[in-house]
Design an enzyme around this catalytic site. Sequence first.
Site, PDB file in Angstrom:
ATOM      1  N   LYS A  11       0.832  -1.202   0.000  1.00  0.00           N
ATOM      2  CA  LYS A  11       0.000   0.000   0.000  1.00  0.00           C
ATOM      3  C   LYS A  11       0.875   1.264   0.000  1.00  0.00           C
ATOM      4  O   LYS A  11       2.097   1.196   0.212  1.00  0.00           O
ATOM      5  CB  LYS A  11      -0.917  -0.044   1.228  1.00  0.00           C
ATOM      6  CG  LYS A  11      -1.902  -1.227   1.207  1.00  0.00           C
ATOM      7  CD  LYS A  11      -2.832  -1.197   2.415  1.00  0.00           C
ATOM      8  CE  LYS A  11      -3.826  -2.339   2.377  1.00  0.00           C
ATOM      9  NZ  LYS A  11      -4.792  -2.275   3.511  1.00  0.00           N
ATOM     10  N   TYR A  51     -12.219  -2.369  -3.688  1.00  0.00           N
ATOM     11  CA  TYR A  51     -12.677  -2.527  -2.299  1.00  0.00           C
ATOM     12  C   TYR A  51     -14.207  -2.471  -2.192  1.00  0.00           C
ATOM     13  O   TYR A  51     -14.726  -2.166  -1.112  1.00  0.00           O
ATOM     14  CB  TYR A  51     -12.040  -1.453  -1.420  1.00  0.00           C
ATOM     15  CG  TYR A  51     -10.631  -1.797  -0.952  1.00  0.00           C
ATOM     16  CD1 TYR A  51     -10.396  -2.893  -0.117  1.00  0.00           C
ATOM     17  CD2 TYR A  51      -9.539  -1.023  -1.325  1.00  0.00           C
ATOM     18  CE1 TYR A  51      -9.114  -3.207   0.322  1.00  0.00           C
ATOM     19  CE2 TYR A  51      -8.251  -1.337  -0.886  1.00  0.00           C
ATOM     20  CZ  TYR A  51      -8.049  -2.433  -0.059  1.00  0.00           C
ATOM     21  OH  TYR A  51      -6.791  -2.743   0.381  1.00  0.00           O
ATOM     22  N   PHE A  59     -15.341   3.245   7.316  1.00  0.00           N
ATOM     23  CA  PHE A  59     -13.992   3.693   6.947  1.00  0.00           C
ATOM     24  C   PHE A  59     -13.745   3.675   5.437  1.00  0.00           C
ATOM     25  O   PHE A  59     -12.622   3.915   4.992  1.00  0.00           O
ATOM     26  CB  PHE A  59     -12.938   2.824   7.653  1.00  0.00           C
ATOM     27  CG  PHE A  59     -13.056   1.345   7.378  1.00  0.00           C
ATOM     28  CD1 PHE A  59     -12.561   0.788   6.205  1.00  0.00           C
ATOM     29  CD2 PHE A  59     -13.673   0.509   8.288  1.00  0.00           C
ATOM     30  CE1 PHE A  59     -12.664  -0.562   5.936  1.00  0.00           C
ATOM     31  CE2 PHE A  59     -13.784  -0.860   8.035  1.00  0.00           C
ATOM     32  CZ  PHE A  59     -13.279  -1.393   6.855  1.00  0.00           C
ATOM     33  N   ARG A  87      -1.393 -14.456   4.105  1.00  0.00           N
ATOM     34  CA  ARG A  87      -2.126 -13.871   5.243  1.00  0.00           C
ATOM     35  C   ARG A  87      -1.289 -13.991   6.522  1.00  0.00           C
ATOM     36  O   ARG A  87      -1.266 -13.083   7.352  1.00  0.00           O
ATOM     37  CB  ARG A  87      -3.478 -14.563   5.428  1.00  0.00           C
ATOM     38  CG  ARG A  87      -4.467 -14.406   4.291  1.00  0.00           C
ATOM     39  CD  ARG A  87      -5.010 -13.022   4.114  1.00  0.00           C
ATOM     40  NE  ARG A  87      -5.686 -12.520   5.286  1.00  0.00           N
ATOM     41  CZ  ARG A  87      -6.310 -11.334   5.335  1.00  0.00           C
ATOM     42  NH1 ARG A  87      -6.333 -10.531   4.285  1.00  0.00           N
ATOM     43  NH2 ARG A  87      -6.893 -10.927   6.434  1.00  0.00           N
ATOM     44  N   THR A  93      -5.002  -7.412  10.807  1.00  0.00           N
ATOM     45  CA  THR A  93      -5.369  -6.121  10.200  1.00  0.00           C
ATOM     46  C   THR A  93      -4.869  -4.947  11.038  1.00  0.00           C
ATOM     47  O   THR A  93      -4.321  -3.981  10.514  1.00  0.00           O
ATOM     48  CB  THR A  93      -6.911  -6.029  10.061  1.00  0.00           C
ATOM     49  OG1 THR A  93      -7.385  -7.204   9.397  1.00  0.00           O
ATOM     50  CG2 THR A  93      -7.324  -4.797   9.291  1.00  0.00           C
ATOM     51  N   ARG A 104       2.907  -6.422   9.105  1.00  0.00           N
ATOM     52  CA  ARG A 104       2.188  -5.334   9.779  1.00  0.00           C
ATOM     53  C   ARG A 104       2.805  -5.006  11.138  1.00  0.00           C
ATOM     54  O   ARG A 104       2.837  -3.850  11.542  1.00  0.00           O
ATOM     55  CB  ARG A 104       0.706  -5.682   9.862  1.00  0.00           C
ATOM     56  CG  ARG A 104       0.023  -5.510   8.493  1.00  0.00           C
ATOM     57  CD  ARG A 104      -1.320  -6.145   8.419  1.00  0.00           C
ATOM     58  NE  ARG A 104      -2.095  -5.709   7.252  1.00  0.00           N
ATOM     59  CZ  ARG A 104      -3.228  -6.269   6.883  1.00  0.00           C
ATOM     60  NH1 ARG A 104      -3.739  -7.279   7.567  1.00  0.00           N
ATOM     61  NH2 ARG A 104      -3.878  -5.824   5.815  1.00  0.00           N
ATOM     62  N   ASN A 114      -1.941   0.076   6.922  1.00  0.00           N
ATOM     63  CA  ASN A 114      -1.380  -1.190   7.407  1.00  0.00           C
ATOM     64  C   ASN A 114      -0.530  -1.924   6.354  1.00  0.00           C
ATOM     65  O   ASN A 114      -0.379  -3.131   6.393  1.00  0.00           O
ATOM     66  CB  ASN A 114      -2.483  -2.077   7.999  1.00  0.00           C
ATOM     67  CG  ASN A 114      -3.549  -2.420   7.001  1.00  0.00           C
ATOM     68  OD1 ASN A 114      -3.459  -2.063   5.828  1.00  0.00           O
ATOM     69  ND2 ASN A 114      -4.562  -3.147   7.442  1.00  0.00           N
ATOM     70  N   HIS A 117      -2.029  -5.431   1.544  1.00  0.00           N
ATOM     71  CA  HIS A 117      -3.306  -6.122   1.322  1.00  0.00           C
ATOM     72  C   HIS A 117      -2.989  -7.553   0.914  1.00  0.00           C
ATOM     73  O   HIS A 117      -1.972  -7.791   0.245  1.00  0.00           O
ATOM     74  CB  HIS A 117      -4.090  -5.449   0.191  1.00  0.00           C
ATOM     75  CG  HIS A 117      -5.252  -6.276  -0.282  1.00  0.00           C
ATOM     76  ND1 HIS A 117      -6.478  -6.246   0.346  1.00  0.00           N
ATOM     77  CD2 HIS A 117      -5.343  -7.207  -1.270  1.00  0.00           C
ATOM     78  CE1 HIS A 117      -7.278  -7.123  -0.245  1.00  0.00           C
ATOM     79  NE2 HIS A 117      -6.623  -7.715  -1.233  1.00  0.00           N
ATOM     80  N   GLU A 128      -9.056 -10.963  -7.459  1.00  0.00           N
ATOM     81  CA  GLU A 128      -8.079  -9.890  -7.236  1.00  0.00           C
ATOM     82  C   GLU A 128      -6.839 -10.035  -8.135  1.00  0.00           C
ATOM     83  O   GLU A 128      -6.316  -9.041  -8.638  1.00  0.00           O
ATOM     84  CB  GLU A 128      -7.689  -9.861  -5.766  1.00  0.00           C
ATOM     85  CG  GLU A 128      -8.878  -9.446  -4.895  1.00  0.00           C
ATOM     86  CD  GLU A 128      -8.576  -9.426  -3.411  1.00  0.00           C
ATOM     87  OE1 GLU A 128      -7.428  -9.746  -3.017  1.00  0.00           O
ATOM     88  OE2 GLU A 128      -9.491  -9.090  -2.641  1.00  0.00           O
TER      89      GLU A 128
HETATM   90  P1  GDP Z   1      -7.542  -7.154   5.827  1.00  0.00           P
HETATM   91  O1  GDP Z   1      -8.110  -8.298   5.036  1.00  0.00           O
HETATM   92  O2  GDP Z   1      -6.665  -7.618   6.971  1.00  0.00           O
HETATM   93  O3  GDP Z   1      -6.819  -6.130   4.959  1.00  0.00           O
HETATM   94  O4  GDP Z   1      -8.745  -6.380   6.539  1.00  0.00           O
HETATM   95  P2  GDP Z   1     -10.247  -6.005   6.093  1.00  0.00           P
HETATM   96  O5  GDP Z   1     -10.656  -6.754   4.852  1.00  0.00           O
HETATM   97  O6  GDP Z   1     -11.105  -6.131   7.307  1.00  0.00           O
HETATM   98  O7  GDP Z   1     -10.150  -4.449   5.764  1.00  0.00           O
HETATM   99  C1  GDP Z   1      -9.637  -3.988   4.542  1.00  0.00           C
HETATM  100  C2  GDP Z   1      -8.772  -2.776   4.803  1.00  0.00           C
HETATM  101  O8  GDP Z   1      -9.593  -1.704   5.272  1.00  0.00           O
HETATM  102  C3  GDP Z   1      -7.728  -2.932   5.908  1.00  0.00           C
HETATM  103  O9  GDP Z   1      -6.561  -3.575   5.485  1.00  0.00           O
HETATM  104  C4  GDP Z   1      -7.475  -1.491   6.300  1.00  0.00           C
HETATM  105  O10 GDP Z   1      -6.595  -0.822   5.384  1.00  0.00           O
HETATM  106  C5  GDP Z   1      -8.863  -0.894   6.166  1.00  0.00           C
HETATM  107  N1  GDP Z   1      -9.543  -0.889   7.468  1.00  0.00           N
HETATM  108  C6  GDP Z   1     -10.093  -1.935   8.142  1.00  0.00           C
HETATM  109  N2  GDP Z   1     -10.627  -1.544   9.313  1.00  0.00           N
HETATM  110  C7  GDP Z   1     -10.409  -0.194   9.386  1.00  0.00           C
HETATM  111  C8  GDP Z   1     -10.720   0.809  10.341  1.00  0.00           C
HETATM  112  O11 GDP Z   1     -11.316   0.539  11.392  1.00  0.00           O
HETATM  113  N3  GDP Z   1     -10.331   2.086  10.047  1.00  0.00           N
HETATM  114  C9  GDP Z   1      -9.664   2.402   8.887  1.00  0.00           C
HETATM  115  N4  GDP Z   1      -9.315   3.673   8.661  1.00  0.00           N
HETATM  116  N5  GDP Z   1      -9.351   1.488   7.962  1.00  0.00           N
HETATM  117  C10 GDP Z   1      -9.721   0.216   8.202  1.00  0.00           C
END
Ligand code: GDP
Length: 139
Positions: A11, A51, A59, A87, A93, A104, A114, A117, A128
């Site tokens: 990212k 996304y 968010f 993963r 996350t 991370r 973070n 992805h 993807e």
């Molecule tokens: P991942 O699969 O671990 O990337 O997590 P998710 O699929 O739940 O979320 C996708 C992405 O959204 C995350 O990697 C973060 O960049 C973002 N994200 C998730 N939760 C939050 C949050 O609470 N706040 C913000 N600002 N971004 C979030």
Amino acid sequence: MAKEYTLSIIKPDGVERNLVGKIVTLFEAQGLSVAGIKKVQLARKVAEEFYGEHRERSFFGELVDFMVRSPVVVIALHGENAIQKNRDIMGATNPAQAAEGTVRKLFAKSIGENTVHGSDSAKASEREVGFFFAASELL
Ligand code: GDP
């Protein structure tokens, strides 16, 4: 376990800090190979489509703003159990909850910024990887 493809994205916060090589090294150390890699400046519409499943989340706007801030590096990874392995290498996350040695834990600043992805299922990885790479670009 069959060999799989999965998508990683380094990212903007990772690319801005020149962490591409360090992160790819972590993938390769666990037996994942780079099948395709490119640097891309995501257009807002493209980030919103990628996304799309998060569109209703609070968010979402913040996530899209972040992902279009500067270029990302998209990587098609290939190897045994690649989806789960990626993963595991990424970590949780929220970097505050990520295990020692994960990308991370090592590099991420917040739950939003973070650093990486990774596809979270076989279905997601198919969509993807195909989102960024033609079949002929997976080498
Ligand atoms: P991942 O699969 O671990 O990337 O997590 P998710 O699929 O739940 O979320 C996708 C992405 O959204 C995350 O990697 C973060 O960049 C973002 N994200 C998730 N939760 C939050 C949050 O609470 N706040 C913000 N600002 N971004 C979030």
